[in-house]
Scaffold this motif. Structure first.
Motif, PDB file in Angstrom:
ATOM      1  N   ALA A  64     -70.950   7.509  28.549  1.00  0.00           N
ATOM      2  CA  ALA A  64     -72.248   8.160  28.760  1.00  0.00           C
ATOM      3  C   ALA A  64     -72.087   9.607  29.220  1.00  0.00           C
ATOM      4  CB  ALA A  64     -73.057   7.382  29.794  1.00  0.00           C
ATOM      5  N   ASP A  65     -70.866   9.971  29.603  1.00  0.00           N
ATOM      6  CA  ASP A  65     -70.607  11.343  30.078  1.00  0.00           C
ATOM      7  C   ASP A  65     -69.100  11.581  29.921  1.00  0.00           C
ATOM      8  OD1 ASP A  65     -71.026  13.839  31.189  1.00  0.00           O
ATOM      9  OD2 ASP A  65     -71.130  13.119  33.248  1.00  0.00           O
ATOM     10  N   ALA A  66     -68.674  12.831  30.053  1.00  0.00           N
ATOM     11  CA  ALA A  66     -67.254  13.173  29.951  1.00  0.00           C
ATOM     12  C   ALA A  66     -66.656  12.596  28.656  1.00  0.00           C
ATOM     13  CB  ALA A  66     -66.487  12.662  31.178  1.00  0.00           C
ATOM     14  N   GLY A  67     -67.320  12.886  27.553  1.00  0.00           N
ATOM     15  CA  GLY A  67     -66.940  12.305  26.272  1.00  0.00           C
ATOM     16  C   GLY A  67     -65.515  12.603  25.858  1.00  0.00           C
ATOM     17  N   GLU A  68     -65.107  13.860  25.988  1.00  0.00           N
ATOM     18  CA  GLU A  68     -63.763  14.227  25.527  1.00  0.00           C
ATOM     19  C   GLU A  68     -62.702  13.521  26.376  1.00  0.00           C
ATOM     20  OE1 GLU A  68     -62.999  18.434  25.416  1.00  0.00           O
ATOM     21  OE2 GLU A  68     -61.023  18.164  24.505  1.00  0.00           O
ATOM     22  N   LEU A  69     -62.905  13.524  27.683  1.00  0.00           N
ATOM     23  CA  LEU A  69     -61.928  12.941  28.606  1.00  0.00           C
ATOM     24  C   LEU A  69     -61.782  11.435  28.381  1.00  0.00           C
ATOM     25  CD1 LEU A  69     -60.138  13.294  31.135  1.00  0.00           C
ATOM     26  CD2 LEU A  69     -62.181  12.898  32.520  1.00  0.00           C
ATOM     27  N   GLU A  70     -62.908  10.731  28.324  1.00  0.00           N
ATOM     28  CA  GLU A  70     -62.827   9.273  28.174  1.00  0.00           C
ATOM     29  C   GLU A  70     -62.257   8.877  26.814  1.00  0.00           C
ATOM     30  OE1 GLU A  70     -66.096   6.831  29.298  1.00  0.00           O
ATOM     31  OE2 GLU A  70     -66.214   7.686  31.306  1.00  0.00           O
ATOM     32  N   ALA A  71     -62.679   9.587  25.778  1.00  0.00           N
ATOM     33  CA  ALA A  71     -62.170   9.264  24.438  1.00  0.00           C
ATOM     34  C   ALA A  71     -60.663   9.526  24.380  1.00  0.00           C
ATOM     35  CB  ALA A  71     -62.909  10.091  23.387  1.00  0.00           C
ATOM     36  N   ASP A  72     -60.245  10.628  24.976  1.00  0.00           N
ATOM     37  CA  ASP A  72     -58.813  10.983  24.971  1.00  0.00           C
ATOM     38  C   ASP A  72     -57.972   9.880  25.641  1.00  0.00           C
ATOM     39  OD1 ASP A  72     -56.786  13.095  24.427  1.00  0.00           O
ATOM     40  OD2 ASP A  72     -56.544  12.985  26.592  1.00  0.00           O
ATOM     41  N   ILE A  73     -58.462   9.326  26.732  1.00  0.00           N
ATOM     42  CA  ILE A  73     -57.732   8.245  27.426  1.00  0.00           C
ATOM     43  C   ILE A  73     -57.533   7.064  26.471  1.00  0.00           C
ATOM     44  CG2 ILE A  73     -57.944   6.483  29.247  1.00  0.00           C
ATOM     45  CD1 ILE A  73     -59.483   8.656  30.901  1.00  0.00           C
ATOM     46  N   ALA A  74     -58.610   6.695  25.784  1.00  0.00           N
ATOM     47  CA  ALA A  74     -58.535   5.521  24.900  1.00  0.00           C
ATOM     48  C   ALA A  74     -57.670   5.797  23.668  1.00  0.00           C
ATOM     49  CB  ALA A  74     -59.940   5.103  24.483  1.00  0.00           C
ATOM     50  N   PHE A  75     -57.786   6.997  23.101  1.00  0.00           N
ATOM     51  CA  PHE A  75     -56.958   7.305  21.922  1.00  0.00           C
ATOM     52  C   PHE A  75     -55.476   7.331  22.308  1.00  0.00           C
ATOM     53  CE2 PHE A  75     -60.906   9.606  20.236  1.00  0.00           C
ATOM     54  CZ  PHE A  75     -61.255   8.551  19.417  1.00  0.00           C
ATOM     55  N   LYS A  76     -55.186   7.883  23.475  1.00  0.00           N
ATOM     56  CA  LYS A  76     -53.776   7.904  23.916  1.00  0.00           C
ATOM     57  C   LYS A  76     -53.254   6.490  24.127  1.00  0.00           C
ATOM     58  CE  LYS A  76     -53.298  12.440  26.067  1.00  0.00           C
ATOM     59  NZ  LYS A  76     -53.915  13.199  27.148  1.00  0.00           N
ATOM     60  N   ALA A  77     -54.142   5.587  24.511  1.00  0.00           N
ATOM     61  CA  ALA A  77     -53.739   4.189  24.741  1.00  0.00           C
ATOM     62  C   ALA A  77     -53.568   3.418  23.433  1.00  0.00           C
ATOM     63  CB  ALA A  77     -54.765   3.490  25.634  1.00  0.00           C
ATOM     64  N   GLY A  78     -54.070   3.982  22.320  1.00  0.00           N
ATOM     65  CA  GLY A  78     -53.870   3.304  21.040  1.00  0.00           C
ATOM     66  C   GLY A  78     -55.139   2.983  20.266  1.00  0.00           C
ATOM     67  N   ALA A  79     -56.294   3.363  20.806  1.00  0.00           N
ATOM     68  CA  ALA A  79     -57.550   3.068  20.091  1.00  0.00           C
ATOM     69  C   ALA A  79     -57.659   3.895  18.811  1.00  0.00           C
ATOM     70  CB  ALA A  79     -58.741   3.373  20.992  1.00  0.00           C
ATOM     71  N   ASP A  80     -58.278   3.285  17.801  1.00  0.00           N
ATOM     72  CA  ASP A  80     -58.581   4.005  16.561  1.00  0.00           C
ATOM     73  C   ASP A  80     -60.019   4.500  16.563  1.00  0.00           C
ATOM     74  OD1 ASP A  80     -56.071   3.478  14.978  1.00  0.00           O
ATOM     75  OD2 ASP A  80     -56.654   1.432  15.502  1.00  0.00           O
ATOM     76  N   LEU A  81     -60.885   3.772  17.249  1.00  0.00           N
ATOM     77  CA  LEU A  81     -62.310   4.105  17.324  1.00  0.00           C
ATOM     78  C   LEU A  81     -62.776   3.895  18.759  1.00  0.00           C
ATOM     79  CD1 LEU A  81     -63.427   2.140  14.122  1.00  0.00           C
ATOM     80  CD2 LEU A  81     -63.473   4.633  14.357  1.00  0.00           C
ATOM     81  N   VAL A  82     -63.666   4.759  19.225  1.00  0.00           N
ATOM     82  CA  VAL A  82     -64.259   4.574  20.561  1.00  0.00           C
ATOM     83  C   VAL A  82     -65.773   4.709  20.425  1.00  0.00           C
ATOM     84  CG1 VAL A  82     -62.237   5.557  21.732  1.00  0.00           C
ATOM     85  CG2 VAL A  82     -64.201   7.036  21.209  1.00  0.00           C
TER      86      VAL A  82
END
Ligand SMILES: O=C(CO)[C@H](O)[C@H](O)COP(=O)(O)O
Length: 210
Positions: A64-82
């Motif tokens: 809901a906020d801090a989109g770049e930061l939260e997405a970056d955490i998940a992509f670094k962990a291995g997510a393909d989609l957030v």
């Protein structure tokens, strides 16, 4: 051909991996539910991607906020989609899309609770998201009078790439696909089934036949 996404709304990595192992042959996308990620942290994303490198791993962050930061955490962990909430400001969605571009991954906007899901889907598609989830969440599904037909009708008129989530099951999956959904999301219909592999297989066959 529409994709099948299993939504894993279980609470531990162990349970999630066990379910994914049963249904993987029939699904394209493995979704780690928001409660699962809140309970287990981003380590569950890494564990799932390591176990299923050939599947798209979908981290349902509902940012809901801090989109770049939260997405970056998940992509670094291995997510393909957030996921990012459609109710969030455009700046949050744009930030998540920036992170997705940096990792060559994608953002899905979740329209839970948004009064006009169709209009928001059309708006956010212009921000570079992968697709939009026309979604009635669990609380809305449990509200008296709820019918998935409202999502099916929205999918038929939205005119942008969407997934549909909110009580998809074997009785309505054909209508969801015929309405034009690019991704069909099924949670309880799979993880709540006596035989999750069989339930996923039946959904897969119905999607392929639609
Ligand atoms: O994201 C979710 C709830 O917020 C669920 O994962 C999504 O609604 C799919 O589950 P179900 O098929 O049980 O509705």
């Amino acid at each position: 051909m529409a994709k099948l996404q299993v939504a894993i709304d279980l609470l531990t990595t162990e349970e999630a991996l066990a379910l994914a192992a049963k249904v993987a042959p029939y699904v394209d996308i493995i979704e780690l539910g928001t409660p699962l990620i809140k309970n287990m942290g981003s380590a569950v994303i890494t564990a799932m991607k390591n176990a299923h490198p050939d599947k798209l791993v979908f981290a349902d962050l509902k940012t809901a906020d801090a989109g770049e930061l939260e997405a970056d955490i998940a992509f670094k962990a291995g997510a393909d989609l957030v996921t990012v909430m459609g109710a969030a400001g455009d700046a949050t969605i744009i930030g998540a899309v920036k992170a997705a571009k940096a990792h060559n991954k994608g953002v899905v906007v979740d329209t839970i609770g948004y009064p006009d899901r169709v209009r928001r889907a059309q708006e956010v598609t212009k921000l570079g998201v992968e697709f939009v989830e026309l979604h009635a969440g669990l609380d809305e599904q449990w509200t008296a009078g709820y019918s998935i037909q409202v999502l099916i009708d929205e999918a038929a008129r939205v005119g942008v790439p969407v997934s549909v989530a909110g009580g998809v099951n074997i009785n309505n999956v054909t209508a969801v696909v015929k309405a034009g959904a690019k991704v069909v999301v099924a949670g309880a219909a799979i993880y709540g089934a006596e035989n999750p592999a069989e339930a996923a297989k039946e959904l897969r066959e119905a999607i392929d036949a639609a």
